[in-house]
Design an enzyme around this catalytic site. Structure first.
Site, PDB file in Angstrom:
ATOM      1  N   ASP A  17       1.292  71.465  90.948  1.00 54.86           N
ATOM      2  CA  ASP A  17       1.166  72.631  91.835  1.00 54.86           C
ATOM      3  C   ASP A  17      -0.309  72.964  92.031  1.00 54.86           C
ATOM      4  O   ASP A  17      -0.795  73.064  93.155  1.00 54.86           O
ATOM      5  CB  ASP A  17       1.878  73.852  91.215  1.00 54.86           C
ATOM      6  CG  ASP A  17       3.234  73.487  90.627  1.00 54.86           C
ATOM      7  OD1 ASP A  17       4.152  73.247  91.404  1.00 54.86           O
ATOM      8  OD2 ASP A  17       3.337  73.422  89.381  1.00 54.86           O
ATOM      9  N   TYR A 194       5.486  60.943  82.501  1.00 58.76           N
ATOM     10  CA  TYR A 194       6.219  61.846  81.599  1.00 58.76           C
ATOM     11  C   TYR A 194       6.799  60.978  80.469  1.00 58.76           C
ATOM     12  O   TYR A 194       6.662  59.754  80.472  1.00 58.76           O
ATOM     13  CB  TYR A 194       7.373  62.527  82.344  1.00 58.76           C
ATOM     14  CG  TYR A 194       7.000  63.174  83.660  1.00 58.76           C
ATOM     15  CD1 TYR A 194       6.091  64.235  83.703  1.00 58.76           C
ATOM     16  CD2 TYR A 194       7.560  62.739  84.862  1.00 58.76           C
ATOM     17  CE1 TYR A 194       5.761  64.834  84.911  1.00 58.76           C
ATOM     18  CE2 TYR A 194       7.235  63.345  86.068  1.00 58.76           C
ATOM     19  CZ  TYR A 194       6.333  64.382  86.095  1.00 58.76           C
ATOM     20  OH  TYR A 194       6.000  64.971  87.282  1.00 58.76           O
ATOM     21  N   ARG A 272       2.967  59.890  88.760  1.00 53.97           N
ATOM     22  CA  ARG A 272       4.135  60.758  88.588  1.00 53.97           C
ATOM     23  C   ARG A 272       4.049  61.935  89.567  1.00 53.97           C
ATOM     24  O   ARG A 272       3.058  62.046  90.316  1.00 53.97           O
ATOM     25  CB  ARG A 272       4.193  61.259  87.149  1.00 53.97           C
ATOM     26  CG  ARG A 272       3.096  62.242  86.829  1.00 53.97           C
ATOM     27  CD  ARG A 272       3.102  62.693  85.377  1.00 53.97           C
ATOM     28  NE  ARG A 272       2.518  64.022  85.262  1.00 53.97           N
ATOM     29  CZ  ARG A 272       2.167  64.599  84.137  1.00 53.97           C
ATOM     30  NH1 ARG A 272       2.325  63.948  82.993  1.00 53.97           N
ATOM     31  NH2 ARG A 272       1.666  65.818  84.119  1.00 53.97           N
ATOM     32  N   GLU A 274       3.657  64.511  92.219  1.00 61.65           N
ATOM     33  CA  GLU A 274       3.403  64.480  93.664  1.00 61.65           C
ATOM     34  C   GLU A 274       1.964  64.047  93.980  1.00 61.65           C
ATOM     35  O   GLU A 274       1.734  63.065  94.668  1.00 61.65           O
ATOM     36  CB  GLU A 274       3.682  65.879  94.244  1.00 61.65           C
ATOM     37  CG  GLU A 274       3.484  65.942  95.730  1.00 61.65           C
ATOM     38  CD  GLU A 274       4.036  67.227  96.361  1.00 61.65           C
ATOM     39  OE1 GLU A 274       5.140  67.671  96.010  1.00 61.65           O
ATOM     40  OE2 GLU A 274       3.336  67.769  97.239  1.00 61.65           O
TER      41      GLU A 274
HETATM   42  O1  TRH Z   1       1.449  66.975  86.746  1.00 63.72           O
HETATM   43  P1  TRH Z   1       2.553  66.548  87.608  1.00 63.72           P
HETATM   44  O2  TRH Z   1       3.722  66.015  86.944  1.00 63.72           O
HETATM   45  O3  TRH Z   1       2.926  67.719  88.528  1.00 63.72           O
HETATM   46  C1  TRH Z   1       4.048  68.170  89.115  1.00 63.72           C
HETATM   47  C2  TRH Z   1       4.510  69.431  88.519  1.00 63.72           C
HETATM   48  O4  TRH Z   1       5.380  69.154  87.449  1.00 63.72           O
HETATM   49  C3  TRH Z   1       5.169  70.269  89.542  1.00 63.72           C
HETATM   50  O5  TRH Z   1       5.857  71.361  89.005  1.00 63.72           O
HETATM   51  C4  TRH Z   1       6.069  69.451  90.401  1.00 63.72           C
HETATM   52  O6  TRH Z   1       6.372  70.242  91.438  1.00 63.72           O
HETATM   53  C5  TRH Z   1       5.353  68.265  90.962  1.00 63.72           C
HETATM   54  O7  TRH Z   1       4.833  67.495  89.913  1.00 63.72           O
HETATM   55  C6  TRH Z   1       6.206  67.420  91.839  1.00 63.72           C
HETATM   56  O8  TRH Z   1       2.027  65.387  88.601  1.00 63.72           O
HETATM   57  P2  TRH Z   1       1.048  65.385  89.830  1.00 63.72           P
HETATM   58  O9  TRH Z   1       1.660  66.046  91.009  1.00 63.72           O
HETATM   59  O10 TRH Z   1       0.657  63.998  90.015  1.00 63.72           O
HETATM   60  O11 TRH Z   1      -0.224  66.218  89.395  1.00 63.72           O
HETATM   61  C7  TRH Z   1      -1.178  65.754  88.485  1.00 63.72           C
HETATM   62  C8  TRH Z   1      -2.564  66.214  88.897  1.00 63.72           C
HETATM   63  O12 TRH Z   1      -3.482  65.958  87.853  1.00 63.72           O
HETATM   64  C9  TRH Z   1      -3.090  65.500  90.124  1.00 63.72           C
HETATM   65  O13 TRH Z   1      -3.791  66.408  90.948  1.00 63.72           O
HETATM   66  C10 TRH Z   1      -4.057  64.489  89.559  1.00 63.72           C
HETATM   67  C11 TRH Z   1      -4.603  65.243  88.383  1.00 63.72           C
HETATM   68  N1  TRH Z   1      -5.202  64.454  87.302  1.00 63.72           N
HETATM   69  C12 TRH Z   1      -6.511  64.736  86.958  1.00 63.72           C
HETATM   70  O14 TRH Z   1      -7.163  65.570  87.588  1.00 63.72           O
HETATM   71  N2  TRH Z   1      -7.065  64.056  85.909  1.00 63.72           N
HETATM   72  C13 TRH Z   1      -6.393  63.117  85.215  1.00 63.72           C
HETATM   73  O15 TRH Z   1      -6.951  62.524  84.264  1.00 63.72           O
HETATM   74  C14 TRH Z   1      -5.054  62.846  85.596  1.00 63.72           C
HETATM   75  C15 TRH Z   1      -4.287  61.788  84.857  1.00 63.72           C
HETATM   76  C16 TRH Z   1      -4.487  63.529  86.633  1.00 63.72           C
END
Ligand code: TRH
Length: 395
Positions: A17, A194, A272, A274
Site C-alpha cells: 500500500d 511470503y 509478490r 503488487e
Molecule cells: O509488501 P507486499 O506484499 O504488499 C502488499 C500488501 O500486503 C498489501 O496489503 C496488498 O494489498 C498488496 O501487497 C497487493 O508487496 P509489494 O506490493 O510488492 O510491495 C513491496 C514494496 O517494497 C515495493 O514497493 C517494493 C519495496 N521494496 C523495497 O523498497 N525494498 C526492498 O528491499 C524490497 C524487497 C521491496
C-alpha cells in the site's frame, strides 16, 4: 494540471500500500511539479522504503513530498485540487465535507491492480456521494489500454539499460551487497516472498543442479523458512548459506529506488504483492509472482487472468512451463488441482524455456510502457475538472 495533490494511504499490511503511494507521490512531485501531501497512518512502513522518514514526526518533507501522519482527530486543512484515496481507504469525514464545500477538488479512488476483464468496465466510473454534492471516480491500474495503466517513471528504462550495459556500476552494486560480481555462468535469482511451502523443493533443485545459482533473499516473511532449510534459527541480513551448487545470501531491505537495481542485476526475479510485481515487469526479466492471498480465494482468478494475458504469445511449452511454476509457487491452483505440482520439477521446465521467456519479458515491458498511470491519472483529473467547470458555467 492540478497544482496540489493529497494522497491518502492506510497501511493494511506489508509494504504494497505504502509502496504504491510513495512511488506515485514522488512521481507527481518530481515529474509534474505538483505539490504533493502524503497522508499515511503508519510512518514506520514508509521509513523502510525511504530512510529519511522520521516515524516520530507528524509533518516532514522527504524527497520533495510533504509527509503527514494520518491520525485522528484529522486537522483542519484545505483539500488539494487532486485528492487520491488509495485501496479503498476511507477519507476523514471533515475532509470530505471540506471538499464538498470547496467544490474544486477532483476526487479519485485508486484501486488494486488486476488483469481481470471486469476492470476495463469499471475504470473511470463515477460514484456520487449519497448526501453531498461530490463525486469520486474509480481509477483502476491495469495492463490494457482500457485501464489506467501502470506506474512507470519517465526515465526508468534508460536507467535500467544504462545499468545493464555498465559493468562498473554492476560491480559497484554487488560490492555494496558485500559480494564480488558473480560470473556469467552463475544464475542470479532474487527471491522476495511470503511464507511458502514450495521453497524447500526449489532450493533442492537449485542445490543439485549443474549450474551455480546465487539466490538473494531480501529480509522479510520468507526469511524464517530460508534459515530453516539451512538449519539456522536466526537468519538475518548478511547471513549466507551454501549447499551443493546453491548459494543463498540474505539482503537487508533496501530503499525503494535501490530495489530496482536488484531486479535489474538478476536473471530471474521472484516477487509478490503488487508493486514489486510491476517492478519485475519493468526489469524485462522472467519473473515468478507470489500473489497476495485473499480470503475467498479470488486471487486465483487474478493470477490466472494475468497469466493468460502474459503468456498469450508464448509457445505452448513455454506457457505451460510458466504456468506450472507459478501455480506451484502459489501453492496449487483454484481447485487445488495443482497442489501436488513439485516446485523443483516446475522450475526445471521453466528453466528449459528461458530462452523464450527472456525476449517475452522484454517485449512485455515495451508493450506496457505506453500506458502510463501517472499521465493517465492527470489527464483523467483534468477531464473531470473541465466537465465540472462546463457544468457550473451552464448553471
Ligand atoms: O509488501 P507486499 O506484499 O504488499 C502488499 C500488501 O500486503 C498489501 O496489503 C496488498 O494489498 C498488496 O501487497 C497487493 O508487496 P509489494 O506490493 O510488492 O510491495 C513491496 C514494496 O517494497 C515495493 O514497493 C517494493 C519495496 N521494496 C523495497 O523498497 N525494498 C526492498 O528491499 C524490497 C524487497 C521491496
Amino acid at each position: 494540471m492540478p497544482r496540489d495533490c493529497d494522497i491518502f494511504c492506510n497501511v493494511i499490511d506489508n509494504y504494497g500500500d505504502i509502496g504504491v503511494c510513495w512511488r506515485l507521490a514522488r512521481q507527481l512531485a518530481h515529474e509534474h511539479g505538483i505539490s504533493v501531501r502524503l497522508w499515511v497512518d503508519d510512518l514506520g512502513s514508509l521509513a523502510k522504503l525511504c530512510h529519511a522518514t522520521d516515524a516520530a514526526q507528524d509533518t516532514q518533507h522527504c524527497r520533495g513530498v510533504e509527509v503527514r501522519r494520518w491520525a485522528e482527530p484529522f486537522p483542519e486543512v484545505q483539500p488539494a485540487e487532486l485528492v487520491i484515496d488509495t485501496f479503498a481507504c476511507k477519507l476523514p469525514q471533515s475532509y470530505i465535507e471540506a471538499m464538498a464545500a470547496r467544490q474544486r477538488s477532483v476526487w479519485i479512488s485508486l484501486e488494486y491492480l488486476s488483469a481481470e476483464d471486469w476492470v476495463s468496465g469499471c475504470h473511470g466510473l463515477p460514484s456520487p456521494h449519497p448526501s453531498l454534492p461530490l463525486t469520486r471516480y474509480f481509477f483502476f491500474p491495469g495492463f490494457t489500454g482500457q485501464t489506467g495503466g501502470l506506474l512507470l517513471e519517465r526515465n526508468l528504462f534508460a536507467r535500467r539499460d544504462a545499468f545493464q550495459m555498465d559493468t562498473v556500476r554492476q560491480r559497484a552494486f554487488w560490492q555494496s551487497l558485500g559480494m564480488e560480481m558473480p560470473g556469467a555462468e552463475t544464475l542470479k535469482i532474487s527471491l522476495f516472498g511470503y511464507e511458502n511451502g514450495a521453497l524447500a523443493r526449489l532450493f533442492d533443485v537449485w542445490a543439485s543442479g549443474t549450474q551455480p545459482v546465487l539466490c538473494l533473499v531480501p529480509e522479510g516473511r520468507i526469511l524464517p523458512q530460508t534459515g530453516q532449510y539451512f538449519g539456522d534459527a536466526a537468519p538475518h541480513a548478511g547471513s549466507s548459506y551454501a549447499r551443493g551448487n546453491l548459494q543463498v545470501r540474505v539482503l537487508p531491505f533496501v530503499e525503494q529506488e535501490r530495489y530496482d537495481e536488484l531486479l535489474w542485476a538478476c536473471d530471474v526475479n521472484f516477487v509478490r504483492g503488487e508493486d514489486s510485481c510491476v517492478r519485475a515487469q519493468w526489469a524485462g526479466k522472467p519473473f515468478v509472482w507470489q500473489i497476495y492471498p485473499q480470503h475467498d480465494a479470488v486471487h486465483w482468478q487474478k493470477l490466472q487472468a494475468f497469466l493468460n494475458l502474459y503468456s498469450a504469445s508464448l509457445s505452448t511449452a513455454a506457457s505451460e512451463a510458466m504456468q506450472g511454476l507459478w501455480l506451484a509457487w502459489n501453492g496449487g491452483g483454484e481447485a487445488g488441482q495443482a497442489a501436488s505440482i513439485n516446485s523443483g520439477q516446475a522450475w526445471s521446465a521453466f528453466a528449459a524455456v528461458r530462452s523464450e521467456l527472456d525476449p517475452r519479458a522484454q517485449g512485455w515491458a515495451r508493450e506496457l510502457a505506453a500506458n502510463n498511470l501517472a499521465l493517465n491519472l492527470l489527464d483523467f483529473s483534468q477531464e473531470i475538472g473541465r466537465m465540472r467547470a462546463f457544468k457550473i458555467e451552464g448553471q
